[in-house]
Design a protein around this motif. Structure first.
Motif, short mmCIF file in Angstrom:
data_model
loop_
_atom_site.label_atom_id
_atom_site.label_comp_id
_atom_site.label_asym_id
_atom_site.label_seq_id
_atom_site.Cartn_x
_atom_site.Cartn_y
_atom_site.Cartn_z
N GLU A 97 11.43 3.54 0.23
CA GLU A 97 11.96 2.34 0.86
C GLU A 97 12.69 2.70 2.14
O GLU A 97 13.37 3.73 2.23
CB GLU A 97 12.90 1.61 -0.09
N LEU A 98 12.56 1.81 3.14
CA LEU A 98 13.22 1.98 4.42
C LEU A 98 14.55 1.24 4.47
O LEU A 98 15.33 1.42 5.39
CB LEU A 98 12.32 1.47 5.55
N GLY A 99 14.79 0.39 3.48
CA GLY A 99 15.99 -0.45 3.48
C GLY A 99 15.62 -1.91 3.57
O GLY A 99 14.55 -2.28 4.05
N GLY A 103 9.16 -1.39 1.99
CA GLY A 103 8.59 -0.18 1.44
C GLY A 103 7.58 0.46 2.38
O GLY A 103 7.04 -0.21 3.26
N TYR A 104 7.34 1.75 2.18
CA TYR A 104 6.35 2.44 2.99
C TYR A 104 5.56 3.40 2.12
O TYR A 104 5.99 3.83 1.05
CB TYR A 104 7.01 3.21 4.13
N ASP A 105 4.36 3.75 2.58
CA ASP A 105 3.49 4.72 1.91
C ASP A 105 2.60 5.34 2.97
O ASP A 105 1.83 4.64 3.63
CB ASP A 105 2.67 4.02 0.83
N VAL A 106 2.69 6.66 3.14
CA VAL A 106 1.85 7.36 4.11
C VAL A 106 1.26 8.58 3.42
O VAL A 106 1.90 9.20 2.56
CB VAL A 106 2.64 7.79 5.37
N GLY A 107 0.04 8.94 3.78
CA GLY A 107 -0.56 10.10 3.14
C GLY A 107 -1.95 10.41 3.65
O GLY A 107 -2.42 9.86 4.66
N TYR A 108 -2.60 11.30 2.91
CA TYR A 108 -3.94 11.78 3.25
C TYR A 108 -4.78 11.79 1.98
O TYR A 108 -4.28 12.13 0.88
CB TYR A 108 -3.86 13.20 3.82
N ILE A 109 -6.05 11.41 2.10
CA ILE A 109 -6.97 11.43 0.96
C ILE A 109 -8.31 12.03 1.39
O ILE A 109 -8.81 11.73 2.49
CB ILE A 109 -7.16 10.02 0.37
N TYR A 110 -8.82 12.91 0.54
CA TYR A 110 -10.10 13.58 0.81
C TYR A 110 -11.11 13.11 -0.22
O TYR A 110 -10.89 13.24 -1.43
CB TYR A 110 -9.93 15.09 0.73
N TYR A 111 -12.23 12.55 0.24
CA TYR A 111 -13.30 12.06 -0.63
C TYR A 111 -14.40 13.14 -0.70
O TYR A 111 -15.02 13.44 0.32
CB TYR A 111 -13.91 10.78 -0.08
N ALA A 112 -14.61 13.70 -1.88
CA ALA A 112 -15.60 14.77 -2.04
C ALA A 112 -16.71 14.34 -3.00
O ALA A 112 -16.47 13.60 -3.96
CB ALA A 112 -14.93 16.03 -2.56
N GLU A 124 -9.31 10.80 5.10
CA GLU A 124 -8.60 9.73 5.78
C GLU A 124 -7.09 9.98 5.74
O GLU A 124 -6.57 10.53 4.77
CB GLU A 124 -8.86 8.38 5.11
N ILE A 125 -6.40 9.52 6.78
CA ILE A 125 -4.96 9.36 6.72
C ILE A 125 -4.69 7.87 6.57
O ILE A 125 -5.48 7.04 7.04
CB ILE A 125 -4.25 9.91 7.97
N TYR A 126 -3.63 7.52 5.87
CA TYR A 126 -3.35 6.11 5.65
C TYR A 126 -1.85 5.84 5.74
O TYR A 126 -1.02 6.74 5.58
CB TYR A 126 -3.88 5.66 4.28
N GLY A 127 -1.53 4.60 6.02
CA GLY A 127 -0.14 4.18 6.10
C GLY A 127 -0.02 2.71 5.76
O GLY A 127 -0.94 1.92 6.04
N GLU A 128 1.10 2.35 5.12
CA GLU A 128 1.30 0.96 4.71
C GLU A 128 2.78 0.61 4.73
O GLU A 128 3.64 1.44 4.45
CB GLU A 128 0.75 0.75 3.31
N LEU A 129 3.06 -0.65 5.06
CA LEU A 129 4.39 -1.23 4.92
C LEU A 129 4.29 -2.41 3.97
O LEU A 129 3.28 -3.13 3.96
CB LEU A 129 4.92 -1.70 6.27
N SER A 130 5.34 -2.63 3.16
CA SER A 130 5.32 -3.74 2.22
C SER A 130 6.70 -4.40 2.16
O SER A 130 7.74 -3.74 2.38
CB SER A 130 4.93 -3.25 0.83
N PHE A 131 6.71 -5.69 1.85
CA PHE A 131 7.96 -6.44 1.75
C PHE A 131 7.73 -7.70 0.92
O PHE A 131 6.84 -8.50 1.24
CB PHE A 131 8.51 -6.81 3.13
#
Length: 246
Positions: A97-99, A103-112, A124-131
């Motif tokens: 949480e940013l306050g 909320g936030y979520d950032v990361g990396y995912i590899y599809y094999a 892929e790299i991904y990012g999300e904000l939520s409220f």
């Protein structure tokens, strides 16, 4: 290509679920969980990965109190005779949480696709904000084994917005709208790759039996589009799922 959801931890199951797990005994709080699931059809952003057949899925996740998480997830797939029959994903990121409830979520995912005769893995790299139940984000393909000028090459981006709300009697509803842009769109044989995608999932916690879900999806992919995705969409998809986290 695994369905991208609101967090990589939640992506381990295709329904919206709890993150309960088995706690480690250590000075820093950490949690390990495992999940299994089954779906009547495995869709990735509106496109079937199983030739409209059912899939068995499961994974393992690690989450630390710092917000760091990592995991792996696998599913059966069917890309045709002599093609890949299973998918293995690896991912890691940070969520918190940013306050003020943001909320936030950032990361990396590899599809094999280890058993594929062709090189089709990508990351892929991904990012999300939520409220307050609303969320939005993107996933960008940063590297790919696909040939340049084809779908799922590096440079593709999936944008999405959604709303997840709890309903009475342990039900929930998740609504999502997304737009998939492909770096190869407009090249020879790939003139109409970009498309819109919509989804609506009703899910319910059934206690010790896990969670069940019912999903409607639509991808605006015309049958007459001049691309390798032609015939993958332009009709309403319906699928059901079950998952359980340990």
């Amino acid at each position: 290509m695994k369905k991208f959801t609101r967090s990589a931890l939640a992506a381990a199951v295709l329904t919206v679920g709890s993150t309960g797990g088995v706690a480690f005994t250590s000075t820093a709080s950490a949690e390990l969980s495992m999940n299994i699931g089954a779906v009547s059809n495995y869709y990735f952003r509106g496109v079937t990965q199983t030739d409209d057949a059912a899939a068995i899925q499961g994974g393992v996740d690690f989450e630390h109190e710092s917000g760091f998480y990592a995991g792996t997830w696998a599913s059966t797939v069917d890309f045709g005779e002599g093609e890949a029959k299973y998918e293995l994903d690896l991912y890691a990121g940070f969520a918190g949480e940013l306050g003020n409830g943001m909320g936030y979520d950032v990361g990396y995912i590899y599809y094999a696709y280890p058993d594929s005769p062709d090189d089709i893995d990508f990351g892929e790299i991904y990012g999300e904000l939520s409220f307050a139940g609303f969320y939005g984000g993107l996933a960008a393909t940063v590297h790919s084994d696909q040939s340049s000028g084809e779908a799922f090459d590096s440079g593709d981006i999936y944008y999405y917005l959604g709303y997840d709300v709890a309903l009475p009697n342990d039900f929930g509803l998740d609504l999502t709208a997304g737009y998939y842009t492909f770096d190869a769109d407009g090249s020879a044989g790939q003139e109409d790759l970009d498309y819109l995608h919509y989804g609506a999932t009703m899910y319910r916690d059934v206690g010790d039996f896990g969670e069940v879900s019912f999903t409607l999806e639509y991808a605006d992919i015309k049958d007459d589009d001049r691309s390798e995705l032609a015939g993958s969409g332009d009709d309403l998809k319906v699928w059901v799922g079950w998952s359980k986290t340990f």
